[in-house]
Design a protein around this motif. Structure first.
Motif, PDB file in Angstrom:
ATOM      1  N   MET A  55      -3.522  -9.152 -13.623  1.00 23.57           N
ATOM      2  CA  MET A  55      -2.147  -9.075 -13.197  1.00 23.57           C
ATOM      3  C   MET A  55      -2.047  -9.527 -11.740  1.00 23.57           C
ATOM      4  SD  MET A  55       0.297  -5.761 -13.208  1.00 23.57           S
ATOM      5  CE  MET A  55       0.694  -5.270 -11.566  1.00 23.57           C
ATOM      6  N   THR A  56      -1.146 -10.420 -11.460  1.00 24.18           N
ATOM      7  CA  THR A  56      -0.928 -10.920 -10.113  1.00 24.18           C
ATOM      8  C   THR A  56       0.240 -10.170  -9.492  1.00 24.18           C
ATOM      9  OG1 THR A  56      -1.674 -13.096 -10.820  1.00 24.18           O
ATOM     10  CG2 THR A  56      -0.453 -12.979  -8.764  1.00 24.18           C
ATOM     11  N   LEU A  57       0.041  -9.729  -8.261  1.00 24.54           N
ATOM     12  CA  LEU A  57       1.084  -8.987  -7.570  1.00 24.54           C
ATOM     13  C   LEU A  57       2.024  -9.944  -6.848  1.00 24.54           C
ATOM     14  CD1 LEU A  57      -1.084  -6.174  -5.954  1.00 24.54           C
ATOM     15  CD2 LEU A  57       0.357  -5.982  -7.969  1.00 24.54           C
ATOM     16  N   SER A  58       3.302  -9.597  -6.803  1.00 23.22           N
ATOM     17  CA  SER A  58       4.274 -10.384  -6.048  1.00 23.22           C
ATOM     18  C   SER A  58       4.082 -10.100  -4.556  1.00 23.22           C
ATOM     19  CB  SER A  58       5.694 -10.021  -6.463  1.00 23.22           C
ATOM     20  OG  SER A  58       6.016  -8.712  -6.016  1.00 23.22           O
ATOM     21  N   ASN A  59       4.637 -10.956  -3.733  1.00 20.22           N
ATOM     22  CA  ASN A  59       4.560 -10.737  -2.283  1.00 20.22           C
ATOM     23  C   ASN A  59       5.230  -9.426  -1.895  1.00 20.22           C
ATOM     24  OD1 ASN A  59       3.104 -13.030  -1.723  1.00 20.22           O
ATOM     25  ND2 ASN A  59       4.914 -14.286  -1.309  1.00 20.22           N
ATOM     26  N   ASN A  60       6.312  -9.071  -2.573  1.00 12.52           N
ATOM     27  CA  ASN A  60       7.013  -7.825  -2.302  1.00 12.52           C
ATOM     28  C   ASN A  60       6.133  -6.614  -2.634  1.00 12.52           C
ATOM     29  OD1 ASN A  60       9.288  -6.350  -1.433  1.00 12.52           O
ATOM     30  ND2 ASN A  60       9.918  -6.030  -3.563  1.00 12.52           N
ATOM     31  N   GLN A  61       5.418  -6.683  -3.758  1.00 16.24           N
ATOM     32  CA  GLN A  61       4.512  -5.590  -4.132  1.00 16.24           C
ATOM     33  C   GLN A  61       3.375  -5.466  -3.107  1.00 16.24           C
ATOM     34  OE1 GLN A  61       3.894  -7.224  -8.085  1.00 16.24           O
ATOM     35  NE2 GLN A  61       4.540  -5.269  -8.990  1.00 16.24           N
ATOM     36  N   LYS A  62       2.847  -6.593  -2.664  1.00 17.90           N
ATOM     37  CA  LYS A  62       1.772  -6.575  -1.661  1.00 17.90           C
ATOM     38  C   LYS A  62       2.265  -5.957  -0.357  1.00 17.90           C
ATOM     39  CE  LYS A  62      -0.585 -10.664  -3.471  1.00 17.90           C
ATOM     40  NZ  LYS A  62      -0.895 -12.078  -3.218  1.00 17.90           N
ATOM     41  N   ARG A  63       3.489  -6.312   0.064  1.00 15.69           N
ATOM     42  CA  ARG A  63       4.064  -5.745   1.297  1.00 15.69           C
ATOM     43  C   ARG A  63       4.217  -4.229   1.168  1.00 15.69           C
ATOM     44  NH1 ARG A  63       7.039 -10.442   1.583  1.00 15.69           N
ATOM     45  NH2 ARG A  63       8.783  -9.572   0.431  1.00 15.69           N
ATOM     46  N   LYS A  64       4.694  -3.771   0.006  1.00 19.81           N
ATOM     47  CA  LYS A  64       4.869  -2.332  -0.205  1.00 19.81           C
ATOM     48  C   LYS A  64       3.529  -1.606  -0.169  1.00 19.81           C
ATOM     49  CE  LYS A  64       9.212  -2.408  -2.730  1.00 19.81           C
ATOM     50  NZ  LYS A  64       9.899  -2.123  -3.983  1.00 19.81           N
ATOM     51  N   MET A  65       2.508  -2.227  -0.715  1.00 18.70           N
ATOM     52  CA  MET A  65       1.175  -1.608  -0.717  1.00 18.70           C
ATOM     53  C   MET A  65       0.609  -1.551   0.698  1.00 18.70           C
ATOM     54  SD  MET A  65      -0.430  -3.106  -4.255  1.00 18.70           S
ATOM     55  CE  MET A  65      -2.005  -2.279  -4.053  1.00 18.70           C
ATOM     56  N   LYS A  66       0.853  -2.585   1.497  1.00 18.95           N
ATOM     57  CA  LYS A  66       0.396  -2.565   2.896  1.00 18.95           C
ATOM     58  C   LYS A  66       1.157  -1.505   3.690  1.00 18.95           C
ATOM     59  CE  LYS A  66      -1.702  -6.977   3.749  1.00 18.95           C
ATOM     60  NZ  LYS A  66      -2.000  -7.847   4.857  1.00 18.95           N
ATOM     61  N   SER A  67       2.450  -1.402   3.442  1.00 12.61           N
ATOM     62  CA  SER A  67       3.251  -0.374   4.118  1.00 12.61           C
ATOM     63  C   SER A  67       2.734   1.016   3.769  1.00 12.61           C
ATOM     64  CB  SER A  67       4.730  -0.498   3.729  1.00 12.61           C
ATOM     65  OG  SER A  67       5.274  -1.693   4.212  1.00 12.61           O
ATOM     66  N   ALA A  68       2.440   1.232   2.499  1.00 12.30           N
ATOM     67  CA  ALA A  68       1.897   2.525   2.072  1.00 12.30           C
ATOM     68  C   ALA A  68       0.545   2.781   2.724  1.00 12.30           C
ATOM     69  CB  ALA A  68       1.769   2.571   0.551  1.00 12.30           C
ATOM     70  N   ALA A  69      -0.288   1.755   2.842  1.00  6.86           N
ATOM     71  CA  ALA A  69      -1.606   1.909   3.474  1.00  6.86           C
ATOM     72  C   ALA A  69      -1.456   2.319   4.936  1.00  6.86           C
ATOM     73  CB  ALA A  69      -2.405   0.608   3.367  1.00  6.86           C
ATOM     74  N   ARG A  70      -0.454   1.780   5.610  1.00  9.07           N
ATOM     75  CA  ARG A  70      -0.212   2.158   7.013  1.00  9.07           C
ATOM     76  C   ARG A  70       0.173   3.632   7.111  1.00  9.07           C
ATOM     77  NH1 ARG A  70       2.335  -3.241   6.744  1.00  9.07           N
ATOM     78  NH2 ARG A  70       1.113  -4.629   8.103  1.00  9.07           N
ATOM     79  N   LEU A  71       1.066   4.062   6.230  1.00  2.00           N
ATOM     80  CA  LEU A  71       1.464   5.472   6.211  1.00  2.00           C
ATOM     81  C   LEU A  71       0.260   6.364   5.920  1.00  2.00           C
ATOM     82  CD1 LEU A  71       3.516   7.817   6.162  1.00  2.00           C
ATOM     83  CD2 LEU A  71       3.914   7.261   3.751  1.00  2.00           C
ATOM     84  N   TYR A  72      -0.534   5.987   4.926  1.00  2.00           N
ATOM     85  CA  TYR A  72      -1.724   6.777   4.595  1.00  2.00           C
ATOM     86  C   TYR A  72      -2.706   6.814   5.768  1.00  2.00           C
ATOM     87  CZ  TYR A  72      -0.236   6.887  -0.316  1.00  2.00           C
ATOM     88  OH  TYR A  72       0.455   7.107  -1.479  1.00  2.00           O
ATOM     89  N   ALA A  73      -2.834   5.716   6.502  1.00  2.00           N
ATOM     90  CA  ALA A  73      -3.744   5.697   7.653  1.00  2.00           C
ATOM     91  C   ALA A  73      -3.273   6.694   8.717  1.00  2.00           C
ATOM     92  CB  ALA A  73      -3.855   4.291   8.229  1.00  2.00           C
ATOM     93  N   VAL A  74      -1.969   6.743   8.974  1.00  3.67           N
ATOM     94  CA  VAL A  74      -1.439   7.710   9.943  1.00  3.67           C
ATOM     95  C   VAL A  74      -1.741   9.129   9.461  1.00  3.67           C
ATOM     96  CG1 VAL A  74       0.673   8.653  10.992  1.00  3.67           C
ATOM     97  CG2 VAL A  74       0.360   6.162  10.809  1.00  3.67           C
ATOM     98  N   GLN A  75      -1.478   9.398   8.195  1.00  3.88           N
ATOM     99  CA  GLN A  75      -1.737  10.734   7.656  1.00  3.88           C
ATOM    100  C   GLN A  75      -3.228  11.074   7.711  1.00  3.88           C
ATOM    101  OE1 GLN A  75       0.066  10.134   3.795  1.00  3.88           O
ATOM    102  NE2 GLN A  75       1.922  11.235   4.402  1.00  3.88           N
ATOM    103  N   ALA A  76      -4.065  10.118   7.374  1.00  4.52           N
ATOM    104  CA  ALA A  76      -5.513  10.354   7.361  1.00  4.52           C
ATOM    105  C   ALA A  76      -6.045  10.594   8.768  1.00  4.52           C
ATOM    106  CB  ALA A  76      -6.234   9.175   6.705  1.00  4.52           C
ATOM    107  N   LEU A  77      -5.581   9.816   9.738  1.00  7.84           N
ATOM    108  CA  LEU A  77      -6.023  10.014  11.122  1.00  7.84           C
ATOM    109  C   LEU A  77      -5.562  11.365  11.651  1.00  7.84           C
ATOM    110  CD1 LEU A  77      -5.410   6.385  12.397  1.00  7.84           C
ATOM    111  CD2 LEU A  77      -7.648   7.525  12.219  1.00  7.84           C
TER     112      LEU A  77
END
Length: 155
Positions: free
Chosen positions: A1-23
């Motif tokens: 399954m290939t992700l759309s650019n919008n899905q990739k952006r949402k996943m990166k945004s979520a990763a940033r939030l998770y990084a803040v929470q994890a730190l």
């Protein structure tokens, strides 16, 4: 399954939030980067809590931010200190904002993402954690200063 650019952006945004929470969690609990990273990847990415499904985060972005934030914490904290008022060094600010500045600083020093995108993404995270609406403006100002230091030619 290939992700759309919008899905990739949402996943990166979520990763940033998770990084803040994890730190934040690392600072509060004293757990290692490896332990926290594993916990987030195994139990937070895409998990469901009280019928609310958490976003799926981009693992590569999350790991990069965690690694760079921890490995370059002194440098990032110095950048943050220079952006803060002298009476408010990073040690005196709320741990949530420290974690946010460390995650954002990590992304800024990697230089793969335009500074304006980094600032916008982390200001959005600040809005989610804000109590009175003033914090996002504070975060924006600090990150703008940090970005200009980390990537002087990026603006």
């Amino acid at each position: 399954m290939t992700l759309s650019n919008n899905q990739k952006r949402k996943m990166k945004s979520a990763a940033r939030l998770y990084a803040v929470q994890a730190l934040f969690q690392m600072e509060a609990s004293g757990q290692t980067t490896e332990t926290i990273t594993r916990e987030f990847e195994d139990h937070r990415f895409g998990a469901t809590y009280d019928d609310v499904e958490m976003a799926e985060g981009d693992v590569d972005t999350f790991r990069l931010l965690m690694e760079k934030a921890v490995d370059n914490q002194a440098l990032i904290d110095q950048m943050t200190d220079r952006a803060l008022v002298a009476k408010w060094p990073i040690a005196r600010i709320d741990p949530t904002w420290r974690a946010l500045f460390r995650a954002a600083g990590a992304e800024l020093i990697v230089k793969d993402t335009p500074p304006k995108v980094v600032i916008s993404e982390f200001v959005s995270i600040a809005e989610a954690f804000s109590n009175d609406g003033k914090e996002p403006k504070f975060v924006n100002a600090v990150l703008d200063h940090m970005a200009r230091e980390a990537q002087p030619n990026g603006f």
